[in-house]
Design a protein around this motif. Structure first.
Motif, PDB file in Angstrom:
ATOM      1  N   THR A  81     -29.954 -13.270 -16.773  1.00 46.24           N
ATOM      2  CA  THR A  81     -30.018 -14.726 -16.754  1.00 46.24           C
ATOM      3  C   THR A  81     -28.752 -15.277 -16.103  1.00 46.24           C
ATOM      4  O   THR A  81     -27.658 -15.108 -16.627  1.00 46.24           O
ATOM      5  CB  THR A  81     -30.163 -15.296 -18.180  1.00 46.24           C
ATOM      6  OG1 THR A  81     -31.322 -14.734 -18.786  1.00 46.24           O
ATOM      7  CG2 THR A  81     -30.292 -16.799 -18.151  1.00 46.24           C
ATOM      8  N   LEU A  82     -28.925 -15.924 -14.964  1.00 50.61           N
ATOM      9  CA  LEU A  82     -27.817 -16.563 -14.269  1.00 50.61           C
ATOM     10  C   LEU A  82     -27.631 -17.945 -14.873  1.00 50.61           C
ATOM     11  O   LEU A  82     -28.576 -18.734 -14.933  1.00 50.61           O
ATOM     12  CB  LEU A  82     -28.109 -16.664 -12.771  1.00 50.61           C
ATOM     13  CG  LEU A  82     -27.049 -17.353 -11.928  1.00 50.61           C
ATOM     14  CD1 LEU A  82     -25.804 -16.481 -11.829  1.00 50.61           C
ATOM     15  CD2 LEU A  82     -27.588 -17.662 -10.548  1.00 50.61           C
ATOM     16  N   THR A  83     -26.408 -18.249 -15.343  1.00 47.17           N
ATOM     17  CA  THR A  83     -26.117 -19.520 -15.985  1.00 47.17           C
ATOM     18  C   THR A  83     -25.003 -20.230 -15.241  1.00 47.17           C
ATOM     19  O   THR A  83     -23.959 -19.637 -14.978  1.00 47.17           O
ATOM     20  CB  THR A  83     -25.697 -19.298 -17.455  1.00 47.17           C
ATOM     21  OG1 THR A  83     -26.706 -18.540 -18.118  1.00 47.17           O
ATOM     22  CG2 THR A  83     -25.514 -20.613 -18.177  1.00 47.17           C
ATOM     23  N   VAL A  84     -25.238 -21.484 -14.905  1.00 46.63           N
ATOM     24  CA  VAL A  84     -24.226 -22.319 -14.257  1.00 46.63           C
ATOM     25  C   VAL A  84     -23.942 -23.486 -15.195  1.00 46.63           C
ATOM     26  O   VAL A  84     -24.856 -24.251 -15.536  1.00 46.63           O
ATOM     27  CB  VAL A  84     -24.712 -22.840 -12.888  1.00 46.63           C
ATOM     28  CG1 VAL A  84     -23.650 -23.705 -12.235  1.00 46.63           C
ATOM     29  CG2 VAL A  84     -25.108 -21.689 -11.978  1.00 46.63           C
ATOM     30  N   THR A  85     -22.692 -23.610 -15.644  1.00 45.28           N
ATOM     31  CA  THR A  85     -22.307 -24.676 -16.562  1.00 45.28           C
ATOM     32  C   THR A  85     -21.054 -25.368 -16.052  1.00 45.28           C
ATOM     33  O   THR A  85     -20.327 -24.831 -15.218  1.00 45.28           O
ATOM     34  CB  THR A  85     -22.032 -24.141 -17.981  1.00 45.28           C
ATOM     35  OG1 THR A  85     -20.999 -23.157 -17.907  1.00 45.28           O
ATOM     36  CG2 THR A  85     -23.257 -23.540 -18.600  1.00 45.28           C
ATOM     37  N   GLY A  86     -20.803 -26.529 -16.582  1.00 42.60           N
ATOM     38  CA  GLY A  86     -19.593 -27.260 -16.234  1.00 42.60           C
ATOM     39  C   GLY A  86     -19.645 -28.657 -16.789  1.00 42.60           C
ATOM     40  O   GLY A  86     -20.505 -28.989 -17.615  1.00 42.60           O
ATOM     41  N   GLU A  87     -18.702 -29.473 -16.325  1.00 44.38           N
ATOM     42  CA  GLU A  87     -18.652 -30.838 -16.805  1.00 44.38           C
ATOM     43  C   GLU A  87     -18.137 -31.755 -15.702  1.00 44.38           C
ATOM     44  O   GLU A  87     -17.159 -31.442 -15.032  1.00 44.38           O
ATOM     45  CB  GLU A  87     -17.738 -30.939 -18.031  1.00 44.38           C
ATOM     46  CG  GLU A  87     -17.736 -32.291 -18.675  1.00 44.38           C
ATOM     47  CD  GLU A  87     -17.027 -32.303 -20.018  1.00 44.38           C
ATOM     48  OE1 GLU A  87     -17.041 -33.364 -20.658  1.00 44.38           O
ATOM     49  OE2 GLU A  87     -16.465 -31.282 -20.418  1.00 44.38           O
ATOM     50  N   ARG A  88     -18.817 -32.853 -15.538  1.00 42.17           N
ATOM     51  CA  ARG A  88     -18.413 -33.888 -14.588  1.00 42.17           C
ATOM     52  C   ARG A  88     -17.760 -34.994 -15.410  1.00 42.17           C
ATOM     53  O   ARG A  88     -18.336 -35.489 -16.369  1.00 42.17           O
ATOM     54  CB  ARG A  88     -19.633 -34.423 -13.841  1.00 42.17           C
ATOM     55  CG  ARG A  88     -19.298 -35.435 -12.787  1.00 42.17           C
ATOM     56  CD  ARG A  88     -20.543 -35.857 -12.011  1.00 42.17           C
ATOM     57  NE  ARG A  88     -21.091 -34.723 -11.275  1.00 42.17           N
ATOM     58  CZ  ARG A  88     -22.312 -34.239 -11.425  1.00 42.17           C
ATOM     59  NH1 ARG A  88     -23.130 -34.773 -12.294  1.00 42.17           N
ATOM     60  NH2 ARG A  88     -22.734 -33.217 -10.711  1.00 42.17           N
ATOM     61  N   ARG A  89     -16.532 -35.395 -15.032  1.00 40.03           N
ATOM     62  CA  ARG A  89     -15.779 -36.387 -15.801  1.00 40.03           C
ATOM     63  C   ARG A  89     -15.435 -37.599 -14.944  1.00 40.03           C
ATOM     64  O   ARG A  89     -15.369 -37.503 -13.728  1.00 40.03           O
ATOM     65  CB  ARG A  89     -14.480 -35.757 -16.315  1.00 40.03           C
ATOM     66  CG  ARG A  89     -14.732 -34.580 -17.215  1.00 40.03           C
ATOM     67  CD  ARG A  89     -13.458 -34.004 -17.718  1.00 40.03           C
ATOM     68  NE  ARG A  89     -13.783 -32.841 -18.548  1.00 40.03           N
ATOM     69  CZ  ARG A  89     -12.977 -31.861 -18.776  1.00 40.03           C
ATOM     70  NH1 ARG A  89     -11.779 -31.857 -18.251  1.00 40.03           N
ATOM     71  NH2 ARG A  89     -13.338 -30.858 -19.536  1.00 40.03           N
TER      72      ARG A  89
END
Length: 158
Positions: A81-89
């Motif tokens: 499972t390829l997972t791309v996460t992050g946060e835009r602030r």
């Protein structure tokens, strides 16, 4: 069924009716999605992606406008499972300037996308590049297995 239909407006019957209705409320509470599930679903829906199959690789292209590459995390979980996460602030300088927003349309917050990788994906050969607000994750394919050669068995005379 409502107890008032039978002219049973006694507080005892009203309490009994509320107890009878309680299992319905409990069922709604247990069958509703968790807050984490709802948050992850919203984060996944707000992160559009394109997936391309090339001759030697799979390519995942995600729009990441305004997100620094250090705020993006690309992982392989559970083996495939390829997972791309992050946060835009929001920019901190907006607070310091003393201005206020009149309209806010750009999405901020966490984002998440998960992709199931095919069996022929080489999880040891994954690269990610973020250029001009577009993240490109390339997963190389494993070479196809060589066809097995038939084994010849010598027949002996008995």
């Amino acid at each position: 069924m409502d107890a008032r239909i039978f002219r049973l407006e006694n507080p005892f019957f009203t309490t009994l009716q509320n107890l009878v209705d309680l299992p319905d409320e409990m069922e709604k509470a247990f069958n509703s999605p968790s807050k984490t599930y709802v948050r992850d679903t919203r984060a996944m829906a707000s992160t559009p992606a394109d997936v391309k199959e090339l001759t030697s690789a799979y390519e995942f292209v995600l729009d990441m406008p305004g997100v620094k590459s250090g705020e993006i995390k690309v992982q392989v979980e559970d083996g495939n499972t390829l997972t791309v996460t992050g946060e835009r602030r929001r920019d901190d300088e907006d607070k310091e300037s003393g201005g206020k927003y009149i309209r806010m349309e750009r999405r901020v917050g966490k984002f998440l996308r998960k992709f199931s990788l095919p069996d022929n994906a080489n999880i040891e050969a994954i690269s990610a590049v973020c250029r001009d607000g577009v993240l490109t994750v390339t997963v190389q394919k494993l070479p196809p297995p060589e066809p097995k050669k038939p084994k010849t068995i010598e027949v002996k005379i008995a």
